[in-house]
Design an enzyme around this catalytic site. Structure first.
Site, PDB file in Angstrom:
ATOM      1  CD  GLU A 177     -65.408  45.574  16.465  1.00 20.97           C
ATOM      2  OE1 GLU A 177     -66.343  45.031  17.053  1.00 20.97           O
ATOM      3  OE2 GLU A 177     -65.529  46.668  15.860  1.00 20.97           O
ATOM      4  CB  CYS A 178     -61.925  45.283  10.859  1.00 25.84           C
ATOM      5  SG  CYS A 178     -61.894  45.117   9.062  1.00 25.84           S
ATOM      6  N   GLY A 179     -59.393  46.417  11.291  1.00 27.67           N
ATOM      7  CA  GLY A 179     -58.082  47.072  11.258  1.00 27.67           C
ATOM      8  C   GLY A 179     -57.324  46.885  12.549  1.00 27.67           C
ATOM      9  CB  SER A 202     -62.905  38.836  14.973  1.00 22.64           C
ATOM     10  OG  SER A 202     -63.768  38.416  13.950  1.00 22.64           O
TER      11      SER A 202
END
Length: 443
Positions: A333-335, A433
């Site tokens: 997720e993200c990072g 994502s």
């Protein structure tokens, strides 16, 4: 089948806008009450990773996010009830302006902190920045009264006050509209916490955090009638249906957990565990590989760009991740998503080699903020579920995707129902994502 849940006495710290002093008051109040021997359960309204970590350090209890747009009410109510077991008092910190949300409703509200007040019956302590005004502040506070049914303003704390005359003028005006002033915080440049591009610096990074929290408590104790304020709290009873069933991404979840990967909502961990999953933490920054007996690897968000050099040099972590991804699912997720890519360009323009499990290049060299609620629909089966399954969550990042060679994982829509760029990738058993999951139950 519905059932009633009783919530302990609670208060919500709200304000007309961001920057009014909610976090200062909340943290000081939490630590002050904790020092008095009370067991205080903190909550944070809306999507936020930073504030809850500070709440936890202030009172030694995990702080949980409650979100009316992305989180189903049965999940939120059950979470609050279970988290508050054994607590003497609950304190929830509001998000942005108290009535601020999005235009279209989500699960049980539009994301406004007022949704929580209306749903629980917890009264609101309004903190007002009165710099540059005195009696006019009462007009602002009066506007909060009666604006929404079920929301009660119990008291006011004045912030950034000047002279005693300034406090008296504002307090008398508040009394005239039926609102007690329970504190007045003077202007001070010393009671601050460090900031970063996504908000406050993480709790574990803050130098001498215990001393800072005690200083905030001293500040609040000196200028707020803490006992009177706590006495304004009210308990509530909520009626809910059983929360929806949640399927964890695996039975044994290897969870990256360190300064680079710390953004995972505590309620998700709690829900996964309650569904029978085991969480196995590991630290990429310590060059640890995921447990080879795990079923899935989960790389949360965080600040990998600040540790990109260390991650690029973490040979054991990288080798272990690559071996794992050959046979079992990995999600970021993200990072964590950026770390799964081929390369990450930091704010200085230097490129760092990442895991290469996705054909993704990301960059912080040119910052562009992406922010908002999202509904995500899976385009292919993965650890999160089967194709077509949908989830609620949000995006908040400054990174840009400069290139991607993989298929998309999600179809995303924003809070207005409009399609937005997916910011997602899938390759084999690896998915990722920019979307942060809030409610793990399928919509």
């Amino acid at each position: 089948m519905t059932h009633a849940l009783t919530l302990p006495p609670g208060l919500i710290v709200g304000a007309p806008r961001s920057g009014s002093g909610k976090t200062t008051l909340t943290l000081g109040l939490l630590r002050a009450l904790h020092r008095r021997g009370l067991s205080v359960q903190p909550f944070k309204c809306g999507p936020d990773y930073i504030d809850p970590a500070f709440h936890e350090r202030a009172v030694a209890r995990t702080s949980y996010n409650v979100d009316s747009w992305a989180m189903r009410w049965p999940l939120a109510a059950t979470l609050m009830s279970k988290a508050a077991e054994g607590a003497d008092l609950c304190i929830a910190e509001a998000l942005m302006g108290f009535f601020d949300g999005v235009s279209l409703p989500g699960q049980w509200g539009n994301g406004a902190s007022a949704d929580l007040a209306a749903a629980t019956g917890w009264p609101v302590i309004l903190i007002l920045d009165v710099s540059g005004q005195s009696q006019t502040a009462a007009a602002v506070a009066r506007g909060f009264q009666g604006l929404r049914e079920g929301v009660t303003i119990a008291g006011v704390v004045l912030n950034r006050t000047g002279s005693e005359r300034h406090i008296r003028l504002a307090s008398d005006a508040m009394a005239a509209v039926g609102l007690p002033v329970v504190g007045a915080l003077p202007r001070t440049p010393t009671i601050i916490l460090p900031e970063r591009h996504l908000g406050l610096v993480q709790a574990e990074e803050t130098e001498a955090l215990e001393a800072r929290l005690d200083a905030l408590a001293d500040f609040v104790e000196a200028h707020v009638d803490v006992g009177r304020l706590a006495g304004l709290a009210l308990s509530g009873t909520v009626t809910v249906e059983a929360p929806p069933a949640v399927r964890p991404p695996g039975q044994r979840i290897a969870l990256a957990r360190d300064a680079a990967f710390s953004f995972v909502y505590p309620h998700l961990i709690k829900v996964w565990r309650s569904a029978g999953a085991e969480i196995i933490p590991f630290s990429p920054l310590a060059d640890e590989a995921p447990d080879p007996t795990a079923d899935v690897v989960w790389l949360p968000g965080g600040y990998p760009e600040l540790h990109a050099g260390a991650l690029a040099a973490a040979s054991n972590f990288k080798a272990g991740m690559r071996r794992f991804a050959e046979t079992r699912p990995v999600h970021g997720e993200c990072g964590g998503y950026m770390a799964l890519g081929a390369g990450l360009v930091d704010a200085d323009g230097a490129r760092h080699e990442m895991l290469g499990l996705l054909g993704l290049e990301t960059s912080f060299a040119v910052r562009k903020m992406t922010l908002g609620y999202r509904k995500a629909r899976l385009l292919a089966a993965c650890a999160l579920g089967e194709a077509g399954r949908s989830f609620a969550g949000h995006e908040f990042h400054y990174a840009s995707v400069t290139s991607s060679t993989d298929e998309e994982l999600f179809a995303l829509t924003d809070s207005d129902g409009r399609a937005v760029p997916s910011g997602s990738s899938r390759r084999g058993l690896v998915t990722g994502s920019f979307f942060h999951l809030i409610d793990n139950a399928a919509l």
